[in-house]
Motif scaffolding. Structure first.
Motif, PDB file in Angstrom:
ATOM      1  N   PRO A   1      -6.842  -2.774  -3.485  1.00 50.48           N
ATOM      2  CA  PRO A   1      -7.411  -2.161  -2.309  1.00 50.48           C
ATOM      3  C   PRO A   1      -7.607  -0.679  -2.524  1.00 50.48           C
ATOM      4  O   PRO A   1      -6.877  -0.046  -3.290  1.00 50.48           O
ATOM      5  CB  PRO A   1      -6.352  -2.415  -1.239  1.00 50.48           C
ATOM      6  CG  PRO A   1      -5.077  -2.487  -2.004  1.00 50.48           C
ATOM      7  CD  PRO A   1      -5.431  -3.090  -3.329  1.00 50.48           C
TER       8      PRO A   1
ATOM      9  N   ASP B   1     -10.326  -6.303  -1.270  1.00 50.40           N
ATOM     10  CA  ASP B   1      -9.246  -6.764  -0.411  1.00 50.40           C
ATOM     11  C   ASP B   1      -9.723  -6.996   1.024  1.00 50.40           C
ATOM     12  O   ASP B   1      -8.923  -7.114   1.930  1.00 50.40           O
ATOM     13  CB  ASP B   1      -8.110  -5.737  -0.410  1.00 50.40           C
ATOM     14  CG  ASP B   1      -6.848  -6.292   0.230  1.00 50.40           C
ATOM     15  OD1 ASP B   1      -6.503  -7.443  -0.080  1.00 50.40           O
ATOM     16  OD2 ASP B   1      -6.238  -5.579   1.029  1.00 50.40           O
ATOM     17  N   SER B   2     -11.022  -7.033   1.240  1.00 48.64           N
ATOM     18  CA  SER B   2     -11.541  -7.199   2.599  1.00 48.64           C
ATOM     19  C   SER B   2     -11.940  -8.643   2.868  1.00 48.64           C
ATOM     20  O   SER B   2     -12.729  -8.928   3.744  1.00 48.64           O
ATOM     21  CB  SER B   2     -12.750  -6.277   2.811  1.00 48.64           C
ATOM     22  OG  SER B   2     -13.783  -6.602   1.913  1.00 48.64           O
TER      23      SER B   2
ATOM     24  N   GLN C   1      -3.622  -6.869  -6.703  1.00 49.53           N
ATOM     25  CA  GLN C   1      -4.630  -6.507  -5.726  1.00 49.53           C
ATOM     26  C   GLN C   1      -5.173  -5.118  -6.020  1.00 49.53           C
ATOM     27  O   GLN C   1      -4.519  -4.295  -6.629  1.00 49.53           O
ATOM     28  CB  GLN C   1      -4.042  -6.554  -4.315  1.00 49.53           C
ATOM     29  CG  GLN C   1      -2.989  -5.501  -4.094  1.00 49.53           C
ATOM     30  CD  GLN C   1      -2.477  -5.567  -2.681  1.00 49.53           C
ATOM     31  OE1 GLN C   1      -3.069  -6.200  -1.829  1.00 49.53           O
ATOM     32  NE2 GLN C   1      -1.377  -4.916  -2.434  1.00 49.53           N
TER      33      GLN C   1
ATOM     34  N   PRO D   1      -9.308  -1.342   3.402  1.00 47.41           N
ATOM     35  CA  PRO D   1      -9.364  -1.896   2.051  1.00 47.41           C
ATOM     36  C   PRO D   1     -10.787  -1.990   1.541  1.00 47.41           C
ATOM     37  O   PRO D   1     -11.737  -2.179   2.305  1.00 47.41           O
ATOM     38  CB  PRO D   1      -8.746  -3.292   2.212  1.00 47.41           C
ATOM     39  CG  PRO D   1      -7.881  -3.175   3.414  1.00 47.41           C
ATOM     40  CD  PRO D   1      -8.587  -2.213   4.325  1.00 47.41           C
ATOM     41  N   SER D   2     -10.908  -1.837   0.234  1.00 48.98           N
ATOM     42  CA  SER D   2     -12.208  -1.978  -0.400  1.00 48.98           C
ATOM     43  C   SER D   2     -12.641  -3.431  -0.373  1.00 48.98           C
ATOM     44  O   SER D   2     -11.916  -4.314   0.069  1.00 48.98           O
ATOM     45  CB  SER D   2     -12.139  -1.482  -1.849  1.00 48.98           C
ATOM     46  OG  SER D   2     -11.245  -2.297  -2.587  1.00 48.98           O
TER      47      SER D   2
ATOM     48  N   LYS E   1      -7.040   2.928  -1.422  1.00 50.76           N
ATOM     49  CA  LYS E   1      -6.080   3.583  -0.555  1.00 50.76           C
ATOM     50  C   LYS E   1      -5.876   5.024  -0.985  1.00 50.76           C
ATOM     51  O   LYS E   1      -6.220   5.423  -2.083  1.00 50.76           O
ATOM     52  CB  LYS E   1      -4.732   2.857  -0.587  1.00 50.76           C
ATOM     53  CG  LYS E   1      -3.904   3.154  -1.813  1.00 50.76           C
ATOM     54  CD  LYS E   1      -2.479   2.695  -1.620  1.00 50.76           C
ATOM     55  CE  LYS E   1      -1.624   3.198  -2.774  1.00 50.76           C
ATOM     56  NZ  LYS E   1      -0.214   2.875  -2.593  1.00 50.76           N
TER      57      LYS E   1
ATOM     58  N   GLU F   1      -3.857  -7.799   3.580  1.00 54.59           N
ATOM     59  CA  GLU F   1      -4.033  -7.370   4.967  1.00 54.59           C
ATOM     60  C   GLU F   1      -4.495  -8.528   5.842  1.00 54.59           C
ATOM     61  O   GLU F   1      -3.955  -8.756   6.932  1.00 54.59           O
ATOM     62  CB  GLU F   1      -5.034  -6.218   5.055  1.00 54.59           C
ATOM     63  CG  GLU F   1      -5.186  -5.698   6.479  1.00 54.59           C
ATOM     64  CD  GLU F   1      -6.074  -4.480   6.558  1.00 54.59           C
ATOM     65  OE1 GLU F   1      -5.545  -3.351   6.492  1.00 54.59           O
ATOM     66  OE2 GLU F   1      -7.307  -4.653   6.694  1.00 54.59           O
TER      67      GLU F   1
ATOM     68  N   ARG G   1       0.804  -1.219   0.000  1.00 57.46           N
ATOM     69  CA  ARG G   1       0.000   0.000   0.000  1.00 57.46           C
ATOM     70  C   ARG G   1       0.837   1.269   0.000  1.00 57.46           C
ATOM     71  O   ARG G   1       0.317   2.347  -0.280  1.00 57.46           O
ATOM     72  CB  ARG G   1      -0.933   0.000   1.213  1.00 57.46           C
ATOM     73  CG  ARG G   1      -1.882  -1.194   1.247  1.00 57.46           C
ATOM     74  CD  ARG G   1      -3.047  -0.946   2.168  1.00 57.46           C
ATOM     75  NE  ARG G   1      -3.865   0.169   1.706  1.00 57.46           N
ATOM     76  CZ  ARG G   1      -4.903   0.653   2.364  1.00 57.46           C
ATOM     77  NH1 ARG G   1      -5.244   0.139   3.532  1.00 57.46           N
ATOM     78  NH2 ARG G   1      -5.593   1.659   1.881  1.00 57.46           N
TER      79      ARG G   1
END
Length: 413
Positions: free
Chosen positions: A401, A194-195, A399, A190-191, A403, A332, A124
């Motif tokens: 995410p 990525d959650s 990925q 994370p969106s 950020k 994550e 990230r």
């Protein structure tokens, strides 16, 4: 400030944070006799100040993986720094051992939150090709803590008392919190991409590589700490190293660990071969396996310890990168699971080593730890084969995410 500096400044702040966190966790190693005397408990009881934070950190990391929430990750880093400052201050002012133990439990909470976030921050904070270097730098704080942080707290303890050492650590935690607030960008949760939670990360065919990688990490750390906890009596009684020389050899071990981390990890992580991480873990295993047989003096004992430091200095970062490689869309959650496995293995490894020492001997403990490391090496090779032979930045680049980058504008990672 150029682009590279903008990326690596927050990485450096997090790395110094890891130095502060690990030094706080390991501080009792150099202060235990003073703490025991000052709080009127025996050394064994005082040792709970070491084991308790690891167990709490493991539980916290598991909870984070289950319920990571939507909090900004910079906010969580700030919260962990503040909690660590309070915990160290409470330890410094503790009037009795139960208060100190409560403070150390609070330390474990801060450790668990910090590493659940920090372990997976590389993807990230920097561009994909630099993820390996960023992760190496962040985890490098662990090695610096062993080489410089823990000895520094021991020196402060001898000069001004163990309470002064914890006061200094409280101030350091506050300083890190200020640096995070000023220099680390906002890091929104994370969106949805990525959650992914534990069930999805570990389950199904795609989760096989994650399970193997986590098992490799757990057993590597378990085997290492089962053996390394008793390296001092091994050097003294098996290799015949003088008591006054052991400290020097441990410092050399730490220096070798720094070389392994900052030189070995970049070299190995760029390789696409499935056996590279396992080979480093195998190198780590050779030292405890052969020390009882081959170490018959200071020279051979030093050689074994340097080999151990080089191997284990690189192993944690490489094993974590393997976990990321196995779960490129959920770094994550994977990092939180790795934090859980790592801290649990530390606590169980030391306890298992003690049980073997009591039941058998130090040499048997060293060999048992080395045997567990060999199993970890084999599991690592299997995990890499399942995840594919791509370099970590290749898979992590996939990925997506949500950020906020260092420049302040919103864009995909």
């Amino acid at each position: 400030m150029d682009t590279t500096s903008r990326h690596y400044l927050p990485v450096t702040v997090v790395a110094v944070g890891s130095l502060t966190v690990v030094t706080s966790e390991m501080a009792p190693v150099g202060l235990l006799p003073q703490m025991a005397a000052g709080l009127h408990v025996n050394t064994g009881t005082a040792g709970l100040a070491m084991t308790a934070p690891g167990l709490v950190a493991a539980a916290t990391a598991l909870l984070f993986a289950l319920r990571g929430g939507r909090a900004d990750r910079r906010t969580l880093l700030l919260a962990s720094s503040g909690t660590l400052a309070v915990a160290n201050l409470a330890a410094a002012l503790a009037p009795a051992f139960p208060v100190l133990l409560a403070a150390r439990l609070l330390t474990g909470l801060a450790i668990g939150v910090f590493w659940s976030v920090a372990a997976g921050l590389g993807p990230r904070l920097v561009p994909a090709p630099a993820v390996g270097r960023a992760t190496t730098l962040i985890l490098g704080g662990v090695q610096v803590a062993n080489v410089a942080g823990v000895p520094a707290t021991a020196l402060i303890g001898r000069a001004a008392g163990w309470r002064a050492a914890f006061l200094v650590l409280a101030v350091a935690a506050l300083a890190i919190g200020a640096a995070i607030a000023l220099l680390v960008p906002r890091l929104p949760a994370p969106s949805a991409a990525d959650s992914t939670r534990i069930g999805a990360v570990l389950g199904g065919p795609a989760g096989r590589a994650v399970r193997w990688a986590l098992a490799a990490q757990f057993l590597a750390v378990l085997g290492h700490f089962a053996a390394y906890t008793y390296v001092t009596p091994a050097l003294r009684d098996l290799a015949g190293v003088a008591a006054g020389t052991v400290g020097v050899l441990l410092a050399l071990y730490g220096a070798a660990g720094l070389i392994g981390n900052f030189v070995g990890v970049p070299l190995v992580s760029r390789s696409g071969r499935s056996w590279t991480t396992g080979a480093l873990v195998l190198v780590t295993a050779l030292a405890p396996l052969t020390l009882p047989l081959l170490a018959h003096g200071t020279g051979s004992g030093t050689a074994m310890l340097l080999l151990w430091g080089l191997g284990y200095g690189a192993a944690p970062a490489l094993l974590l990168l393997d976990i990321f490689r196995a779960a490129p869309q959920a770094t994550e959650t994977a990092g939180a699971l790795g934090t859980f496995a790592f801290n649990l293995a530390i606590a169980l490894g030391a306890a298992a080593g003690g049980a073997v020492v009591d039941a058998a001997s130090v040499p048997v403990t060293l060999v048992a730890g080395g045997a567990v490391l060999i199993v970890a090496a084999l599991l690592s090779v299997r995990a890499r084969a399942l995840a594919g032979r791509r370099a970590p930045e290749t898979v992590i680049a996939r990925q997506e995410p949500e950020k906020e980058p260092v420049t302040g504008s919103r864009q995909p990672a």
